[in-house]
Design a protein around this motif. Structure first.
Motif, short mmCIF file in Angstrom:
data_model
loop_
_atom_site.label_atom_id
_atom_site.label_comp_id
_atom_site.label_asym_id
_atom_site.label_seq_id
_atom_site.Cartn_x
_atom_site.Cartn_y
_atom_site.Cartn_z
N CYS A 136 0.84 -1.21 0.00
CA CYS A 136 0.00 0.00 0.00
C CYS A 136 0.87 1.25 0.00
CB CYS A 136 -0.96 0.01 1.17
SG CYS A 136 -0.19 0.09 2.80
N SER A 137 0.35 2.34 -0.55
CA SER A 137 1.13 3.56 -0.71
C SER A 137 0.80 4.57 0.38
CB SER A 137 0.85 4.19 -2.08
OG SER A 137 -0.47 4.69 -2.14
N ILE A 138 1.74 5.47 0.61
CA ILE A 138 1.55 6.53 1.59
C ILE A 138 0.38 7.44 1.19
CG2 ILE A 138 2.58 8.62 2.57
CD1 ILE A 138 3.56 6.03 3.86
N GLY A 139 0.26 7.72 -0.09
CA GLY A 139 -0.86 8.55 -0.53
C GLY A 139 -2.20 7.93 -0.17
N GLY A 140 -2.32 6.62 -0.40
CA GLY A 140 -3.54 5.92 -0.02
C GLY A 140 -3.74 5.89 1.48
N ASN A 141 -2.64 5.71 2.22
CA ASN A 141 -2.72 5.72 3.68
C ASN A 141 -3.24 7.06 4.19
OD1 ASN A 141 0.31 3.75 4.47
ND2 ASN A 141 -1.61 3.16 3.51
N VAL A 142 -2.73 8.15 3.60
CA VAL A 142 -3.20 9.49 4.00
C VAL A 142 -4.66 9.67 3.60
CG1 VAL A 142 -2.91 11.97 3.59
CG2 VAL A 142 -0.90 10.53 3.94
#
Length: 453
Positions: A136-142
């Protein structure tokens, strides 16, 4: 509508594609929803300028923009809508670690695992750890305010976001926050964008707080006859202790994992608790011993304790494997409901009753320590009647969580799959306020329409 050729000319070379196979690959997130639309084009941005140009072009023509990270979302939040631009941020992967400020400056396509590894080189740690942290990506996490297995002690994504660069619906890039631990200047706009699922703006850079590397962990695995007894043990532990991990698996999820990859879990157990302590020095052994005593006092069938990090990670890996393991059992509808921790037993008992009433299988895994559960409704692919029962169970689980003072999503986001249930949780006044904020920031409604609210 503006000419796509004009957009392509304004972007980095090769960023824009209308190739059918590529567009098909970017239509859906992990939910594989059959309601996903067909995009007009896909933009695989390399820079913040690419994001700005895309949004400006879309705004001029009223074209929807669906932001996308790694495509690992579980609520349909990055599923395409017909005629949209899917704006993929997966190629924006830069990571810079600043040990002096203990921060990571990260582009949205960087994977959670990559940030962890880069931080570890400097003796630092990025705690948020979704089960899918490797993909999973940081952008999705945010975008979803993701949590994970360590959130019971260390919190969720928003607790680590110090700054964001955000492209607004007219293409303006705003810079919020920075490498400052304390900052109360102006409205807390930074927090507004965390968890907004790309509906208010598109993150192109994040400044993340790091902490010193986690101490060695001791692990406790306890089995119980029922999930209710296990949940009541979780409530008891939470009254006096703060473990670094406190996870729950029911019998169906245990067996799904064992079928998927033999991990040595007890197939006969009604439920399993996985607890860890990273307390310093001798306090670690004391905390684990205290949890073991509480498990035994509340009826644990068997307890196992280890200081071996490899053994501990093996059990954590079994918990993380639950989603792909259960996926093999049929088509899934993924829940993410949470309640105040004292009501966790009532939630789990209620979910079992919903499964029986609707004649569907609902394995449950949970970040039990903070009351966040993942009931996974399973139905045979191609069985229309079973799908109807599964959808009914899905709705009933959300209604149950709301009735217990809980939430329809603890960390996956509302996306498109839970949008209809959101007003039941928030009520008309909060929904009206939400829509006023959306109208103020995105008056044309182009940013991720149909997601969230």
């Amino acid at each position: 509508m503006p000419d796509l050729a004009d957009l392509g000319a304004a972007l980095s070379e090769g960023a824009l594609t209308t190739e059918p196979a590529t567009m098909e690959a970017y239509r859906r997130d992990w939910t594989q929803s059959d309601t996903a639309g067909m995009p007009l084009a896909v933009v695989r941005a390399r820079t913040a300028a690419d994001v700005q140009e895309t949004v400006r072009w879309a705004s001029a023509g009223g074209v929807p923009v669906v932001p996308r990270g790694a495509g690992s979302g579980l609520s349909g939040g990055s599923n395409a809508v017909d005629g949209c631009i899917v704006l993929s941020l997966e190629r924006m992967r830069a990571i810079e670690i600043d040990p002096a400020t203990r921060t990571a400056i990260v582009e949205p396509g960087a994977l959670n695992a990559e940030v962890k590894m880069a931080a570890a080189v400097e003796g630092l740690w990025y705690p948020p750890d979704p089960s899918s942290f490797e993909i999973c990506s940081i952008g999705g996490n945010v975008a979803t305010n993701a949590g994970g297995l360590c959130c019971v002690k260390y919190g969720v994504t928003t607790d680590y976001v110090l700054g964001l660069d955000v492209v607004l619906a007219d293409g303006t890039l705003v810079r919020l926050g920075g490498q400052r631990i304390k900052d109360v200047a102006g409205l807390s706009l930074l927090k507004l964008f965390v968890g907004s699922e790309g509906t208010l703006g598109i993150v192109t850079r994040a400044i993340l707080r790091l902490v010193p590397a986690q101490s060695p962990r001791a692990t406790l695995v306890a089995t119980f006859a029922t999930v209710e007894v296990a949940a009541r043990t979780v409530v008891a532990i939470g009254r006096t202790l703060r473990p670094s991990m406190l996870e729950l698996m029911d019998q169906a999820s245990i067996n799904a994992v064992e079928d998927y990859q033999s991990m040595g879990l007890d197939r006969t157990a009604g439920a399993m608790l996985l607890a860890q302590s990273d307390a310093p020095g001798g306090a670690r052994a004391e905390e684990i011993a205290h949890m073991e005593q509480m498990c035994l006092a509340h009826g644990s069938v068997e307890c196992f304790v280890t200081d071996d990090p490899d053994e501990g990670e093996m059990f954590a890996a079994a918990r993380r494997a639950a989603f792909p393991a259960i996926e093999r059992r049929g088509s899934l509808m993924l829940e993410d409901v949470g309640v105040p921790v004292p009501l966790l037993p009532e939630l789990l008992v209620g979910i079992a009753a919903i499964a029986e009433r609707n004649a569907v299988e609902i394995p449950v895994v949970a970040h039990a320590g903070d009351g966040n559960t993942h009931p996974i409704v399973v139905h045979p692919a191609g069985d229309a009647a079973a799908r109807v029962r599964a959808a009914q169970a899905f709705s009933e689980i959300m209604a149950l969580a709301i009735s217990l003072g809980g939430t329809i999503t603890g960390e996956h986001g509302v996306g498109r799959l839970k949008r209809a249930a959101l007003p039941d949780q928030l009520g008309p006044d909060v929904m009206a306020l939400t829509h006023r904020i959306k109208q103020a920031l995105d008056p044309k409604g182009i940013l991720n329409p149909g997601a969230g609210f």
